[in-house]
Motif scaffolding. Sequence first.
Motif, PDB file in Angstrom:
ATOM      1  N   SER A  93       0.875  -1.239   0.003  1.00 48.69           N
ATOM      2  CA  SER A  93      -0.010  -0.225   0.056  1.00 48.69           C
ATOM      3  C   SER A  93       0.970   1.338   0.041  1.00 48.69           C
ATOM      4  CB  SER A  93      -0.997   0.009   1.247  1.00 48.69           C
ATOM      5  OG  SER A  93      -0.300  -0.021   2.364  1.00 48.69           O
ATOM      6  N   LEU A  94       0.245   2.263  -0.512  1.00 46.60           N
ATOM      7  CA  LEU A  94       1.071   3.743  -0.504  1.00 46.60           C
ATOM      8  C   LEU A  94       0.722   4.450   0.651  1.00 46.60           C
ATOM      9  CD1 LEU A  94       2.964   5.373  -2.517  1.00 46.60           C
ATOM     10  CD2 LEU A  94       0.943   6.293  -3.348  1.00 46.60           C
ATOM     11  N   GLU A  95       1.606   4.698   1.432  1.00 43.53           N
ATOM     12  CA  GLU A  95       1.387   5.575   2.948  1.00 43.53           C
ATOM     13  C   GLU A  95       2.269   6.645   2.841  1.00 43.53           C
ATOM     14  OE1 GLU A  95       1.754   2.626   6.133  1.00 43.53           O
ATOM     15  OE2 GLU A  95       0.431   1.373   5.290  1.00 43.53           O
ATOM     16  N   GLU A  96       2.147   7.518   3.745  1.00 47.11           N
ATOM     17  CA  GLU A  96       2.609   8.766   4.102  1.00 47.11           C
ATOM     18  C   GLU A  96       3.527   8.731   5.265  1.00 47.11           C
ATOM     19  OE1 GLU A  96       1.788  13.575   4.851  1.00 47.11           O
ATOM     20  OE2 GLU A  96       0.122  11.957   5.045  1.00 47.11           O
ATOM     21  N   ASP A  97       4.933   9.156   5.068  1.00 49.91           N
ATOM     22  CA  ASP A  97       5.780   9.184   6.201  1.00 49.91           C
ATOM     23  C   ASP A  97       5.419   9.915   7.220  1.00 49.91           C
ATOM     24  OD1 ASP A  97       8.143   9.044   7.649  1.00 49.91           O
ATOM     25  OD2 ASP A  97       9.279   9.028   6.074  1.00 49.91           O
ATOM     26  N   ILE A  98       5.428   9.294   8.598  1.00 51.44           N
ATOM     27  CA  ILE A  98       4.928  10.356   9.589  1.00 51.44           C
ATOM     28  C   ILE A  98       5.887  11.203   9.954  1.00 51.44           C
ATOM     29  CG2 ILE A  98       4.247   9.896  12.032  1.00 51.44           C
ATOM     30  CD1 ILE A  98       3.300   7.192  11.707  1.00 51.44           C
ATOM     31  N   LEU A  99       7.234  10.976   9.959  1.00 51.20           N
ATOM     32  CA  LEU A  99       8.214  11.897  10.354  1.00 51.20           C
ATOM     33  C   LEU A  99       8.509  12.884   9.109  1.00 51.20           C
ATOM     34  CD1 LEU A  99      10.959   9.227  11.855  1.00 51.20           C
ATOM     35  CD2 LEU A  99       9.282  10.657  12.994  1.00 51.20           C
ATOM     36  N   ASN A 100       8.281  12.607   7.833  1.00 53.51           N
ATOM     37  CA  ASN A 100       8.343  13.392   7.026  1.00 53.51           C
ATOM     38  C   ASN A 100       6.940  13.758   6.193  1.00 53.51           C
ATOM     39  OD1 ASN A 100      11.427  14.047   6.822  1.00 53.51           O
ATOM     40  ND2 ASN A 100      11.051  11.873   6.801  1.00 53.51           N
ATOM     41  N   PRO A 101       5.791  14.474   6.653  1.00 50.65           N
ATOM     42  CA  PRO A 101       4.604  14.648   6.198  1.00 50.65           C
ATOM     43  C   PRO A 101       4.749  15.014   4.768  1.00 50.65           C
ATOM     44  CG  PRO A 101       4.660  15.662   8.309  1.00 50.65           C
ATOM     45  CD  PRO A 101       5.978  15.319   7.932  1.00 50.65           C
ATOM     46  N   GLY A 102       4.115  14.522   3.792  1.00 47.32           N
ATOM     47  CA  GLY A 102       3.913  14.779   2.382  1.00 47.32           C
ATOM     48  C   GLY A 102       4.829  13.728   1.547  1.00 47.32           C
ATOM     49  N   ASP A 103       5.604  13.101   2.287  1.00 42.43           N
ATOM     50  CA  ASP A 103       6.531  12.083   1.554  1.00 42.43           C
ATOM     51  C   ASP A 103       5.692  10.779   1.569  1.00 42.43           C
ATOM     52  OD1 ASP A 103       8.462  14.132   1.101  1.00 42.43           O
ATOM     53  OD2 ASP A 103       9.900  13.216   2.808  1.00 42.43           O
ATOM     54  N   LEU A 104       5.669  10.071   0.461  1.00 34.86           N
ATOM     55  CA  LEU A 104       5.163   8.786   0.622  1.00 34.86           C
ATOM     56  C   LEU A 104       5.874   7.570   0.122  1.00 34.86           C
ATOM     57  CD1 LEU A 104       2.253   9.678  -1.917  1.00 34.86           C
ATOM     58  CD2 LEU A 104       2.209   9.924   0.383  1.00 34.86           C
ATOM     59  N   PHE A 105       5.591   6.434   0.824  1.00 30.72           N
ATOM     60  CA  PHE A 105       6.530   5.289   0.661  1.00 30.72           C
ATOM     61  C   PHE A 105       5.504   4.245   0.342  1.00 30.72           C
ATOM     62  CE2 PHE A 105       5.472   5.497   4.956  1.00 30.72           C
ATOM     63  CZ  PHE A 105       5.494   4.049   5.362  1.00 30.72           C
ATOM     64  N   ILE A 106       6.112   3.114  -0.217  1.00 30.75           N
ATOM     65  CA  ILE A 106       5.354   1.617  -0.350  1.00 30.75           C
ATOM     66  C   ILE A 106       5.607   0.783   0.834  1.00 30.75           C
ATOM     67  CG2 ILE A 106       5.269  -0.284  -1.671  1.00 30.75           C
ATOM     68  CD1 ILE A 106       6.119   1.124  -3.901  1.00 30.75           C
ATOM     69  N   SER A 107       4.445   0.226   1.444  1.00 30.55           N
ATOM     70  CA  SER A 107       4.510  -0.147   2.701  1.00 30.55           C
ATOM     71  C   SER A 107       4.129  -1.686   2.323  1.00 30.55           C
ATOM     72  CB  SER A 107       3.376   0.321   3.693  1.00 30.55           C
ATOM     73  OG  SER A 107       3.254  -0.623   4.763  1.00 30.55           O
ATOM     74  N   LYS A 108       4.959  -2.459   2.924  1.00 32.52           N
ATOM     75  CA  LYS A 108       4.845  -4.060   2.590  1.00 32.52           C
ATOM     76  C   LYS A 108       4.429  -4.755   3.919  1.00 32.52           C
ATOM     77  CE  LYS A 108       7.255  -8.128   1.268  1.00 32.52           C
ATOM     78  NZ  LYS A 108       8.569  -8.758   0.737  1.00 32.52           N
ATOM     79  N   LYS A 109       3.353  -5.409   4.105  1.00 30.73           N
ATOM     80  CA  LYS A 109       2.924  -6.005   5.308  1.00 30.73           C
ATOM     81  C   LYS A 109       2.389  -7.316   5.144  1.00 30.73           C
ATOM     82  CE  LYS A 109       1.353  -1.419   7.377  1.00 30.73           C
ATOM     83  NZ  LYS A 109       0.236  -0.767   7.894  1.00 30.73           N
ATOM     84  N   ASN A 110       2.577  -8.037   6.045  1.00 32.97           N
ATOM     85  CA  ASN A 110       1.646  -9.627   6.011  1.00 32.97           C
ATOM     86  C   ASN A 110       0.370  -9.410   5.796  1.00 32.97           C
ATOM     87  OD1 ASN A 110       4.247 -10.859   5.848  1.00 32.97           O
ATOM     88  ND2 ASN A 110       4.327 -10.891   8.212  1.00 32.97           N
ATOM     89  N   ASN A 111      -0.617 -10.221   5.512  1.00 39.67           N
ATOM     90  CA  ASN A 111      -2.041 -10.061   5.507  1.00 39.67           C
ATOM     91  C   ASN A 111      -2.598 -11.230   5.519  1.00 39.67           C
ATOM     92  OD1 ASN A 111      -4.396  -8.172   5.136  1.00 39.67           O
ATOM     93  ND2 ASN A 111      -4.539  -9.225   3.027  1.00 39.67           N
ATOM     94  N   ARG A 112      -3.568 -11.315   6.237  1.00 45.64           N
ATOM     95  CA  ARG A 112      -4.464 -12.571   6.561  1.00 45.64           C
ATOM     96  C   ARG A 112      -6.118 -12.095   6.282  1.00 45.64           C
ATOM     97  NH1 ARG A 112      -7.379 -15.357  10.269  1.00 45.64           N
ATOM     98  NH2 ARG A 112      -6.602 -17.719  10.312  1.00 45.64           N
ATOM     99  N   THR A 113      -6.524 -12.941   5.491  1.00 48.06           N
ATOM    100  CA  THR A 113      -8.013 -12.538   5.102  1.00 48.06           C
ATOM    101  C   THR A 113      -8.618 -14.021   5.028  1.00 48.06           C
ATOM    102  OG1 THR A 113      -7.803 -12.618   2.608  1.00 48.06           O
ATOM    103  CG2 THR A 113      -7.578 -10.591   3.834  1.00 48.06           C
ATOM    104  N   LYS A 114     -10.041 -13.843   5.096  1.00 51.12           N
ATOM    105  CA  LYS A 114     -10.759 -14.824   5.298  1.00 51.12           C
ATOM    106  C   LYS A 114     -12.287 -14.624   4.461  1.00 51.12           C
ATOM    107  CE  LYS A 114     -12.612 -14.209   9.938  1.00 51.12           C
ATOM    108  NZ  LYS A 114     -12.011 -12.972   9.952  1.00 51.12           N
ATOM    109  N   GLY A 115     -12.753 -15.654   4.189  1.00 51.19           N
ATOM    110  CA  GLY A 115     -14.062 -15.645   3.393  1.00 51.19           C
ATOM    111  C   GLY A 115     -14.993 -17.075   3.244  1.00 51.19           C
ATOM    112  N   ASN A 116     -16.272 -16.975   3.117  1.00 44.99           N
ATOM    113  CA  ASN A 116     -16.955 -18.027   2.805  1.00 44.99           C
ATOM    114  C   ASN A 116     -17.371 -17.843   1.446  1.00 44.99           C
ATOM    115  OD1 ASN A 116     -16.817 -18.901   5.628  1.00 44.99           O
ATOM    116  ND2 ASN A 116     -17.932 -16.864   6.131  1.00 44.99           N
ATOM    117  N   TYR A 117     -17.989 -19.022   0.707  1.00 42.91           N
ATOM    118  CA  TYR A 117     -18.614 -18.992  -0.475  1.00 42.91           C
ATOM    119  C   TYR A 117     -19.612 -20.232  -0.580  1.00 42.91           C
ATOM    120  CZ  TYR A 117     -15.704 -23.154  -1.331  1.00 42.91           C
ATOM    121  OH  TYR A 117     -14.929 -24.221  -1.286  1.00 42.91           O
TER     122      TYR A 117
END
Length: 362
Positions: free
Chosen positions: A196-220
Motif C-alpha cells: 500500500s502507499l502510505e505517508e511518512d509520519i516523520l516527513n509529512p507529504g513524503d510517500l512510501f510503499i508499505s509491505k505488510k503480512n496480510n491474512r484474510t478469510k471468507g465464505n462461498y
Amino acid sequence: MKKSLYLLAALSLLGTNVFAKEIVAEPVVVTPISGEVTEENVNEETQIMTMVEVPEDKWSFNGRMYLETENFDNSSKIVRGTDKMNAMGSGDDALFWGTGISASKDKLTLDLNVERRYIGGAYSFKDGTNDRTRVDWKVRYQLLENQGFHVKYRNEKGDSFRRERFELGTDWNYFNNMFAGWFVVGHDIDRGTKYSLEEDILNPGDLFISKKNNRTKGNYWEGDFGPSFKVTEKLSINPTLYTTGEFYDDYEMVETQLRIMTPYQVNDKLTVMPRIRITLDKTFDSKDNGDYTRNWESSIGDRMRYELMANYVFTEQLSTFVGVAYEAAKRDFKNSDKFGGKDGKESCNMWWGYVGLNYKFN
C-alpha cells in the motif's frame, strides 16, 4: 450401457466445478498501488473433469492429465486509474497444468489432484511471482441411492500467497434426470503480502510503499442444477440455473447464470456438447471505509459465454475431453469518486481452451 456411461462421464465434467468456481473470483491479497481492487479470473470448473466412477466391489483407479488456458483481451480497460480506466495488460492471462488420480470402491471415492498455475501468460510455462501450486484432497461417499456427499481440503501456495480451503458439497440426480445438480459451500483462509502507499509520519507529504503480512478469510457457495430432456435418441437438452456467492474480508460477489447445453452423441466414441452461459445478474462490491460499496456489476446480456466441448473414447481405458470457449463480457463500473477511474461500461472478453486425458487402470 457403456455408451450411456461414457456420456454420463462427459456430462459430469461439466457439473461439479467445471467452471465451478468459475473461481469465479478469488480475493486478491496484493492490492495495486492505484487502489484498484481486481478479481482473480480463474476457473475451477475443470478440476473435476474425471470419469464417473462406477461402483464396484473392488478398488478401481483412474488417472488424468490436463492443460487449460485463459487468454483475455489485454486492451480491456478495467483497471481504475486517476480519472481514467487503464488497460488490464496480460497479468490475468493464465495457463494451468494438472494431474490427478482417483480410487473408488463401492460407495467411496478418494481423489487427489495437483495443479500448477502459471499466472500472467496464457501460453507460457515461465515461472512468475504470481504462480501457484494447488493441491486438492477430496473424499466422496454415495450416502443415498441418488445423492452423494463430499469433503475437500485445498492447499494452494505461491511466492507470497497461501490459501487453505475447507469445502462441503453434494451432488444428486432425482426423478429420472428431471432434478440433477450439485452444490458446495466452503471457507477460505488466505495469507499473503499486501502493498500500500502510505505517508511518512516523520516527513509529512513524503510517500512510501508499505509491505505488510496480510491474512484474510471468507465464505462461498456455488451450485448448478436443472432437468435434462431427451429430444431424440442422440440429442438431449440440459438447461440449468447456476448460482455463486463469495463473501470475503475485502469484497463480496454474487452471480446468477442460465446455462443451456445440448449434448449430441455422434457415435459410440464421440459426444459433442455445445453450451451457452448467460449471466442474469452479477454484482461485485469492494470494501470502502469499512462498508461494502458497489464497484461494478453486470446485467442480463452483459456477459455471454459460448462453449464447444467434446468427449472422445479411444478405448475402454483411454478417453479425452477437449473444449474451447469465447466469453463476451461487460462490466458497468460504479462509484468512481471512491475507487477512481470512470463510471460506465467496459468490455472484458476472453478465450478459454482445455484438453485432457483420462485413463482407467483396471
